[in-house]
Motif scaffolding. Structure first.
Motif, PDB file in Angstrom:
ATOM      1  N   SER A  91     -30.939  11.575   1.978  1.00  0.00           N
ATOM      2  CA  SER A  91     -31.521  12.764   1.336  1.00  0.00           C
ATOM      3  C   SER A  91     -32.979  12.990   1.719  1.00  0.00           C
ATOM      4  CB  SER A  91     -31.395  12.651  -0.193  1.00  0.00           C
ATOM      5  OG  SER A  91     -30.057  12.530  -0.577  1.00  0.00           O
ATOM      6  N   GLN A 118     -30.972   3.288  -6.379  1.00  0.00           N
ATOM      7  CA  GLN A 118     -31.525   4.541  -5.856  1.00  0.00           C
ATOM      8  C   GLN A 118     -32.890   4.888  -6.460  1.00  0.00           C
ATOM      9  OE1 GLN A 118     -28.113   7.122  -6.804  1.00  0.00           O
ATOM     10  NE2 GLN A 118     -28.940   8.501  -5.273  1.00  0.00           N
ATOM     11  N   LEU A 159     -31.899   5.921 -12.360  1.00  0.00           N
ATOM     12  CA  LEU A 159     -31.792   6.119 -10.912  1.00  0.00           C
ATOM     13  C   LEU A 159     -32.332   7.499 -10.551  1.00  0.00           C
ATOM     14  CD1 LEU A 159     -28.107   5.010 -10.214  1.00  0.00           C
ATOM     15  CD2 LEU A 159     -30.128   3.614 -10.517  1.00  0.00           C
ATOM     16  N   GLY A 198     -32.341  10.478  -7.377  1.00  0.00           N
ATOM     17  CA  GLY A 198     -31.780  10.896  -6.094  1.00  0.00           C
ATOM     18  C   GLY A 198     -32.227  12.288  -5.709  1.00  0.00           C
ATOM     19  N   THR A 199     -31.749  12.750  -4.554  1.00  0.00           N
ATOM     20  CA  THR A 199     -31.927  14.106  -4.005  1.00  0.00           C
ATOM     21  C   THR A 199     -33.347  14.663  -4.132  1.00  0.00           C
ATOM     22  OG1 THR A 199     -31.409  15.363  -6.019  1.00  0.00           O
ATOM     23  CG2 THR A 199     -29.541  14.629  -4.690  1.00  0.00           C
ATOM     24  N   THR A 221     -32.880  14.601  -8.877  1.00  0.00           N
ATOM     25  CA  THR A 221     -31.821  14.349  -9.845  1.00  0.00           C
ATOM     26  C   THR A 221     -32.079  12.962 -10.415  1.00  0.00           C
ATOM     27  OG1 THR A 221     -30.287  15.528  -8.410  1.00  0.00           O
ATOM     28  CG2 THR A 221     -29.320  14.221 -10.185  1.00  0.00           C
ATOM     29  N   LYS A 233     -26.209  10.175 -18.324  1.00  0.00           N
ATOM     30  CA  LYS A 233     -26.521  11.605 -18.268  1.00  0.00           C
ATOM     31  C   LYS A 233     -27.244  11.907 -16.961  1.00  0.00           C
ATOM     32  CE  LYS A 233     -25.414  13.115 -22.477  1.00  0.00           C
ATOM     33  NZ  LYS A 233     -24.439  14.187 -22.657  1.00  0.00           N
ATOM     34  N   PHE A 234     -27.118  13.160 -16.534  1.00  0.00           N
ATOM     35  CA  PHE A 234     -27.780  13.603 -15.307  1.00  0.00           C
ATOM     36  C   PHE A 234     -28.861  14.620 -15.649  1.00  0.00           C
ATOM     37  CE2 PHE A 234     -25.412  11.948 -11.595  1.00  0.00           C
ATOM     38  CZ  PHE A 234     -24.487  11.189 -12.284  1.00  0.00           C
ATOM     39  N   TYR A 278     -23.078  16.226 -15.801  1.00  0.00           N
ATOM     40  CA  TYR A 278     -23.280  15.999 -14.369  1.00  0.00           C
ATOM     41  C   TYR A 278     -23.965  17.199 -13.741  1.00  0.00           C
ATOM     42  CZ  TYR A 278     -22.828  14.791  -9.532  1.00  0.00           C
ATOM     43  OH  TYR A 278     -23.137  14.471  -8.235  1.00  0.00           O
ATOM     44  N   GLU A 318     -26.724  18.054 -10.121  1.00  0.00           N
ATOM     45  CA  GLU A 318     -27.551  17.461  -9.063  1.00  0.00           C
ATOM     46  C   GLU A 318     -27.929  18.512  -8.037  1.00  0.00           C
ATOM     47  OE1 GLU A 318     -26.435  15.495  -5.667  1.00  0.00           O
ATOM     48  OE2 GLU A 318     -24.290  15.776  -5.846  1.00  0.00           O
ATOM     49  N   TYR A 337     -26.339  22.507  -8.949  1.00  0.00           N
ATOM     50  CA  TYR A 337     -24.964  22.694  -9.434  1.00  0.00           C
ATOM     51  C   TYR A 337     -24.659  21.712 -10.545  1.00  0.00           C
ATOM     52  CZ  TYR A 337     -22.810  18.721  -6.859  1.00  0.00           C
ATOM     53  OH  TYR A 337     -22.440  17.482  -6.407  1.00  0.00           O
TER      54      TYR A 337
END
Lengths: 158, 445
Positions: B299, B319, B340, B342-343, B356, B362-363, B383, B385, B399
């Motif tokens: 990423s 991550q 964690l 990411g992106t 993210t 939970k996200f 979810y 991300e 999304y």
């Protein structure tokens, strides 16, 4: 001679097991080290007694004892069937970001591949593809489904 | 697109830079949206009847696109047209400000259109009702089929005048359209206008496609395709439809993005269980390895000046987000919160990195400064991300997936956007399920 060869194999297994457990210890984390699927609901068989897939913990690519057992049997099956080749399809669950999952699933399939190699299967016979989280086997959003989806599946390519 | 669309004339009748009473502070969220009246464009009596859309309808359509854009910002409150007293043509010449202020309008948009010899000419004006002043007056000439783009450009000009920020309405979003059951999902590249109109599909769905991203001029897209069951980074020319694989890597390449100058593609290459970050120069085809680590590095996203790269790595065990110089030196971890990360994706303004975060099942979509300080979580869900910045750096599109039942029922994937203030979270309607959105830059700069 045969005895010697067996010892050699055993040594390789020992060494690789040590290496893997060392690796696992190094990457131990708070999240999900004990959520590996142990059932057979999604498993198919390549031959009698030879399971086609191994499962992984969340965010991990280390092989479990059960996975190593499965792969050992796959190696035996490949040795018996010298003409067939396989592709190892690595997968993740829906609980991770897409790009990281692509990499992680590739790592999982390669962990399985590396183990097959230690049994003397030629690397030319084993290819690897990562599907990330794109091809779940169980569509549900449950811990059980996620554990079934974190997998490396050995598929015969002929 | 650019070729067929041309602005013949932009008349600056009067660009009033003097201090005006209306000002929209977009840094505070949308607690008190500005009441704005968008009067339908009136039709010049010398107009021909345009063949496809009746000319009068066109005037209403354009004003409704403008209105919809304003409403979507959460910063403006377009007023109900039933309450408008003054006729559009008269208002355009000289609004009776008392009438407009009576219905609480603080800003007024008026306009007129003329269709003559297959050309569409649009004039519009923005008025400050309280100050009794004209704020902008502009005119555009184009082909009638381009009316939507003109509506978006008008929206951008008004937004810019009232907020002091660059607009983002004349933009498109590329995404992955999803259909079918989860175990056999069909994915296609799709492109739409920022407001969800004009959806077009760029691939047929024969192979899995993921993570499309625009180049800086919006003509090329880089994405991951499983063409012939080989996951590789591809390049697609949107106008010609020509696709080509990027580089000649003996394994999976993924997570592509363009460099800010558009000359390179940065991506991950996975080999023997190890993913590292590489760049490829699109002209010289020169490949460079940027990271060298036994962990997963993926990423990657450039800073807008091209000097730095932010990326995702699990070298610490899980991550996290890192930054480094664009040659791969000076790697530094910047995420240290619980959970964690990411992106990471660098804001076009350069100050923030969107990401993210996964914590406690939970996200979250959040932003932090590029040194890792000032982390703010904007939205929490089951979810979600893959944030992508609006070109002005004020919004993120991402999304979100819903929880699926036993047989996968109830599962949806949809595009959402949110202001970086944390306000104005909205779903972007797409014809099918959708994921991996990427926002273009402004089409007309």
């Amino acid at each position: 001679m045969i005895f010697n060869k067996n010892i050699k194999n055993l040594l390789i297994i020992l060494v690789s097991t040590l290496a893997l457990s060392a690796c696992a210890a190094g990457k131990k984390s708070a999240s999900g080290s004990n959520d590996v699927y142990t059932g057979n609901a999604t498993v198919k068989y390549l031959a009698s007694g030879v399971k086609d897939r191994v499962f992984f913990a969340t965010n991990r690519s280390a092989l479990t004892t059960a996975s190593r057992d499965t792969l050992r049997k796959q190696a035996g099956w490949m040795r018996k069937n010298k003409n067939l080749n396989v592709v190892l399809e690595g997968h993740g669950d829906e609980r991770g970001t897409r790009e990281y999952n692509l990499a992680l699933a590739e790592k999982r399939a390669n962990a399985a591949r590396d183990y097959l190699l230690t049994y003397g299967i030629s690397g030319k016979r084993i290819s690897v593809i990562s599907y990330g989280k794109e091809k779940p086997v169980n569509s549900a959003s449950t811990p059980l489904a996620w554990s079934q989806n974190r997998r490396s599946v050995t598929v015969k390519t002929k | 697109m650019k070729k067929i669309f041309y602005i013949l004339t932009i008349f600056l009748f009067k660009f009033n830079i003097a201090y005006s009473l209306i000002e929209v502070d977009i840094t505070r969220g949308n607690l008190d949206p500005l009441p704005i009246a968008v009067s339908p464009l009136h039709v010049d009596s010398q107009s021909d009847n345009y063949q496809d859309v009746k000319t009068k309808e066109l005037g209403e359509l354009i004003s409704s696109v403008v209105e919809k854009n304003f409403r979507s910002t959460g910063l403006f409150n377009p007023l109900n047209k039933d309450a408008f007293v003054q006729k559009p043509d008269i208002a355009h010449l000289k609004p009776r400000f008392e009438d407009w202020s009576l219905i609480t309008a603080q800003a007024l948009v008026t306009g007129k259109l003329l269709i003559k010899d297959e050309k569409l000419k649009i004039e519009f004006r923005l008025w400050d009702v309280a100050a009794n002043k004209e704020m902008i007056a502009l005119a555009f000439t184009t082909t009638p089929s381009n009316w939507r783009r003109v509506a978006h450009i008008i929206s951008d000009k008004i937004y810019e005048r009232l907020t002091g920020e660059t607009g983002y309405f004349d933009t498109r979003i590329i995404y992955v359209s999803e259909t079918g059951p989860r175990t056999q999902r069909v994915k296609k590249l799709a492109i739409m206008d920022q407001d969800g109109e004009n959806t077009k599909y760029l691939t047929l769905g024969n192979e899995l496609v993921l993570t499309p991203r625009f180049n800086p001029t919006n003509q090329l897209v880089t994405y991951l395709s499983y063409f012939r069951n080989k996951p590789r980074v591809y390049l697609l020319d949107i106008e010609t439809g020509i696709q080509e694989v990027v580089g000649n890597f003996p394994g999976m390449t993924f997570a592509p993005r363009f460099s800010p100058d558009g000359k390179k593609i940065i991506m991950s290459f996975a080999k023997n269980g190890n993913s590292d970050i590489y760049t490829m120069d699109l002209e010289s085809r020169l490949v460079e390895k940027i990271t060298e680590d036994s962990s997963i590095d993926t990423s990657p996203s450039y800073s807008p000046d091209g000097k730095y790269i932010t990326f995702n790595s699990d070298r610490s065990g899980l991550q996290q987000i890192y930054i480094m110089k664009s040659d791969g030196s000076g790697v530094k971890r910047i995420s240290f919160g619980d959970g964690l990360y990411g992106t990471p994706v660098w804001s076009p303004r350069g100050d923030l990195i969107a990401f993210t975060k996964v914590r406690g099942g939970k996200f979250y979509i959040g932003v932090m400064r590029s040194d890792g300080s000032g982390e703010r979580l904007l939205t929490e869900n089951f979810y979600q991300e893959a944030p992508s910045w609006s070109p002005n750096g004020r919004l993120l599109v991402f999304y979100r997936e819903t929880k699926a039942g036993k047989e996968g029922e109830g599962f949806t994937a949809k595009l959402w956007s949110i202001d970086i203030t944390g306000y104005n979270e909205r779903e972007l309607k797409t014809g099918t399920d959708a994921s991996d959105p990427s926002w273009s830059s402004l089409l007309s700069k």
